[in-house]
Design an enzyme around this catalytic site. Structure first.
Site, PDB file in Angstrom:
ATOM      1  N   ASN A   2      40.213 -67.020 -27.165  1.00 55.14           N
ATOM      2  CA  ASN A   2      40.362 -65.230 -27.533  1.00 55.14           C
ATOM      3  C   ASN A   2      40.626 -64.250 -26.599  1.00 55.14           C
ATOM      4  OD1 ASN A   2      37.432 -63.671 -27.530  1.00 55.14           O
ATOM      5  ND2 ASN A   2      38.313 -62.750 -25.773  1.00 55.14           N
ATOM      6  N   LYS A  11      45.236 -63.056 -38.260  1.00 54.01           N
ATOM      7  CA  LYS A  11      43.910 -63.823 -38.110  1.00 54.01           C
ATOM      8  C   LYS A  11      43.390 -64.956 -39.078  1.00 54.01           C
ATOM      9  CE  LYS A  11      41.892 -61.915 -34.597  1.00 54.01           C
ATOM     10  NZ  LYS A  11      41.929 -63.020 -32.804  1.00 54.01           N
ATOM     11  N   ASP A  25      48.973 -64.036 -19.400  1.00 55.18           N
ATOM     12  CA  ASP A  25      49.847 -63.145 -20.601  1.00 55.18           C
ATOM     13  C   ASP A  25      49.835 -64.209 -21.691  1.00 55.18           C
ATOM     14  OD1 ASP A  25      50.671 -61.814 -22.035  1.00 55.18           O
ATOM     15  OD2 ASP A  25      52.188 -61.308 -20.667  1.00 55.18           O
ATOM     16  N   VAL A  26      48.868 -64.264 -22.569  1.00 52.33           N
ATOM     17  CA  VAL A  26      49.200 -65.861 -23.362  1.00 52.33           C
ATOM     18  C   VAL A  26      50.388 -65.017 -24.505  1.00 52.33           C
ATOM     19  CG1 VAL A  26      47.003 -66.116 -23.944  1.00 52.33           C
ATOM     20  CG2 VAL A  26      48.359 -64.057 -25.459  1.00 52.33           C
ATOM     21  N   TYR A  28      46.780 -57.723 -38.222  1.00 51.72           N
ATOM     22  CA  TYR A  28      45.777 -58.738 -37.600  1.00 51.72           C
ATOM     23  C   TYR A  28      45.724 -58.922 -38.702  1.00 51.72           C
ATOM     24  CZ  TYR A  28      41.061 -58.542 -35.000  1.00 51.72           C
ATOM     25  OH  TYR A  28      40.297 -59.077 -34.644  1.00 51.72           O
TER      26      TYR A  28
HETATM   27  N1  NAP Z   1      35.083 -56.816 -31.554  1.00 50.91           N
HETATM   28  C1  NAP Z   1      34.934 -57.049 -32.694  1.00 50.91           C
HETATM   29  O1  NAP Z   1      34.308 -56.873 -33.471  1.00 50.91           O
HETATM   30  C2  NAP Z   1      35.792 -57.867 -33.786  1.00 50.91           C
HETATM   31  C3  NAP Z   1      35.867 -58.598 -34.217  1.00 50.91           C
HETATM   32  C4  NAP Z   1      35.913 -60.400 -34.595  1.00 50.91           C
HETATM   33  C5  NAP Z   1      37.232 -61.130 -33.842  1.00 50.91           C
HETATM   34  N2  NAP Z   1      37.522 -60.302 -32.936  1.00 50.91           N
HETATM   35  C6  NAP Z   1      38.150 -60.833 -32.049  1.00 50.91           C
HETATM   36  O2  NAP Z   1      37.740 -60.894 -30.237  1.00 50.91           O
HETATM   37  C7  NAP Z   1      38.232 -61.146 -29.512  1.00 50.91           C
HETATM   38  C8  NAP Z   1      37.668 -60.541 -28.578  1.00 50.91           C
HETATM   39  O3  NAP Z   1      38.031 -58.644 -28.377  1.00 50.91           O
HETATM   40  P1  NAP Z   1      36.831 -57.954 -28.100  1.00 50.91           P
HETATM   41  O4  NAP Z   1      36.376 -57.622 -29.453  1.00 50.91           O
HETATM   42  O5  NAP Z   1      36.258 -58.412 -27.011  1.00 50.91           O
HETATM   43  O6  NAP Z   1      37.984 -57.530 -27.306  1.00 50.91           O
HETATM   44  P2  NAP Z   1      38.681 -56.261 -26.331  1.00 50.91           P
HETATM   45  O7  NAP Z   1      37.549 -55.928 -25.374  1.00 50.91           O
HETATM   46  O8  NAP Z   1      39.685 -55.175 -26.051  1.00 50.91           O
HETATM   47  O9  NAP Z   1      39.575 -57.929 -25.035  1.00 50.91           O
HETATM   48  C9  NAP Z   1      40.193 -58.408 -25.792  1.00 50.91           C
HETATM   49  C10 NAP Z   1      40.682 -59.081 -24.486  1.00 50.91           C
HETATM   50  O10 NAP Z   1      42.236 -59.726 -24.708  1.00 50.91           O
HETATM   51  C11 NAP Z   1      42.892 -60.429 -23.608  1.00 50.91           C
HETATM   52  N3  NAP Z   1      44.125 -59.605 -24.050  1.00 50.91           N
HETATM   53  C12 NAP Z   1      44.637 -59.048 -24.989  1.00 50.91           C
HETATM   54  N4  NAP Z   1      46.532 -59.486 -25.167  1.00 50.91           N
HETATM   55  C13 NAP Z   1      46.449 -60.013 -23.634  1.00 50.91           C
HETATM   56  C14 NAP Z   1      48.017 -60.784 -23.769  1.00 50.91           C
HETATM   57  N5  NAP Z   1      48.531 -60.792 -23.482  1.00 50.91           N
HETATM   58  N6  NAP Z   1      47.689 -62.386 -22.459  1.00 50.91           N
HETATM   59  C15 NAP Z   1      46.303 -62.600 -22.306  1.00 50.91           C
HETATM   60  N7  NAP Z   1      45.060 -61.516 -22.907  1.00 50.91           N
HETATM   61  C16 NAP Z   1      44.660 -60.829 -23.309  1.00 50.91           C
HETATM   62  C17 NAP Z   1      42.213 -58.315 -22.973  1.00 50.91           C
HETATM   63  O11 NAP Z   1      42.606 -59.039 -21.964  1.00 50.91           O
HETATM   64  P3  NAP Z   1      43.808 -58.202 -20.796  1.00 50.91           P
HETATM   65  O12 NAP Z   1      44.134 -56.923 -21.213  1.00 50.91           O
HETATM   66  O13 NAP Z   1      43.430 -57.395 -19.240  1.00 50.91           O
HETATM   67  O14 NAP Z   1      45.153 -59.548 -21.240  1.00 50.91           O
HETATM   68  C18 NAP Z   1      41.288 -58.610 -23.277  1.00 50.91           C
HETATM   69  O15 NAP Z   1      40.642 -59.583 -21.679  1.00 50.91           O
HETATM   70  C19 NAP Z   1      39.488 -60.864 -29.990  1.00 50.91           C
HETATM   71  O16 NAP Z   1      40.763 -61.710 -30.200  1.00 50.91           O
HETATM   72  C20 NAP Z   1      39.428 -59.782 -31.320  1.00 50.91           C
HETATM   73  O17 NAP Z   1      39.780 -59.969 -32.458  1.00 50.91           O
HETATM   74  C21 NAP Z   1      36.797 -59.086 -32.350  1.00 50.91           C
END
Ligand code: NAP
Length: 252
Positions: A90, A160, A63-64, A156
């Site tokens: 990530n 970022k 948990d970050v 958000y």
């Molecule tokens: N999808 C997009 O369009 C997009 C675009 C630009 C950037 N991003 C970035 O890409 C990254 C991944 O996002 P995603 O799209 O893959 O979304 P996602 O499927 O919701 O994944 C988010 C991940 O972050 C983890 N997480 C959340 N809170 C956490 C915590 N307190 N401690 C540890 N892990 C935590 C979640 O795991 P648990 O809930 O199991 O802890 C999950 O594995 C994020 O930083 C997001 O901002 C995404």
């Protein structure tokens, strides 16, 4: 050039979406993976996927938003195969609400995860590297919202943009320790963070503004990810790579 055999990569937020895909992509190139997140059952599913293809993987609860959890995850990773060669910062969350209606708890949740969490994990990782006199490589997953804004996601975008600047600050300070710090800035990719949004009218309108007229797939990030994770980017630090189908250059 993009080979990752002999490298261990620690990935936060590996339980779903991009993090899970990154873990599979890096493992397929030979990296041993330390997969961290809160949902341990999801991590076990990832462990099964990677092991089924002959890869090496360790799941660690992470948990970050909790410094003690970060410390324990880093200790577990280091005990497994020494200090990882690469960290992918990530883990991330979003909240959606007009700025006037965004509560303090949402602000804290987003900033504590996306910015403070990434900072604490990078700092803890770098301390292990410096103590071991080992070079390292950090990839911070930012977003095109680090450069431009969209309505309803003010915390958000702030998180970022700040993570992008943190990337540059840490690159400056840690180059002397042989630690590279770069950012991967995706455009929109359909994952659990935005489930259903691209089926809505506003979501479809977003897609129309992307020059390539589609949202990204996790696979679209593979080239930039492998560049940053491998020695092919040895002379890169403080950089941000945008992968967005041209979204940032959409016409005004
Ligand atoms: N999808 C997009 O369009 C997009 C675009 C630009 C950037 N991003 C970035 O890409 C990254 C991944 O996002 P995603 O799209 O893959 O979304 P996602 O499927 O919701 O994944 C988010 C991940 O972050 C983890 N997480 C959340 N809170 C956490 C915590 N307190 N401690 C540890 N892990 C935590 C979640 O795991 P648990 O809930 O199991 O802890 C999950 O594995 C994020 O930083 C997001 O901002 C995404």
């Amino acid at each position: 050039m993009f080979d990752l055999h002999g490298k261990t990569v620690l990935i936060s937020g590996a339980s779903s979406g991009l993090g899970r895909h990154f873990a599979n992509t890096l493992a397929a190139r030979g990296a041993a993976i330390v997969a961290g997140a809160r949902r341990e059952a999801r991590l076990q599913a990832l462990v099964g996927e990677i092991q089924a293809r002959g890869g090496e993987v360790l799941a660690v609860p992470l948990d970050v938003t909790r410094a003690a959890s970060i410390e324990a995850a880093l200790d577990a990773a280091c005990a497994w195969r020494g200090v990882p060669q690469v960290l992918v910062n990530n883990a991330g969350v979003a909240s959606t609400a007009p700025a006037l209606e965004t509560g303090e708890a949402d602000w804290d949740r987003v900033l504590d995860t996306n910015l403070k969490g990434a900072w604490l994990l990078a700092q803890g990782y770098a301390r292990h590297l410096v103590a071991a006199q080992q070079p390292g490589n950090i990839i911070n997953v930012t977003s095109i919202t680090a450069f431009r804004v969209a309505g309803g996601i003010a915390p958000y975008t702030a998180s970022k943009a700040a993570l992008g600047q943190l990337t540059r600050s840490l690159a400056l300070e840690w180059a002397r320790h042989g630690i590279r710090v770069n950012a991967l800035a995706p455009g929109y990719v359909e994952t659990e963070i935005n489930t259903g949004y691209f089926d809505t009218e506003p979501g479809r309108a977003v897609v129309k503004r992307i020059p390539q007229r589609r949202i990204g797939t996790p696979q679209d990030l593979d080239g930039a990810l492998l560049l940053l994770a491998s020695d092919a980017s040895a002379y890169m630090t403080g950089s941000s790579i945008v992968v967005d189908g041209g979204h940032l250059v959409s016409g005004l």
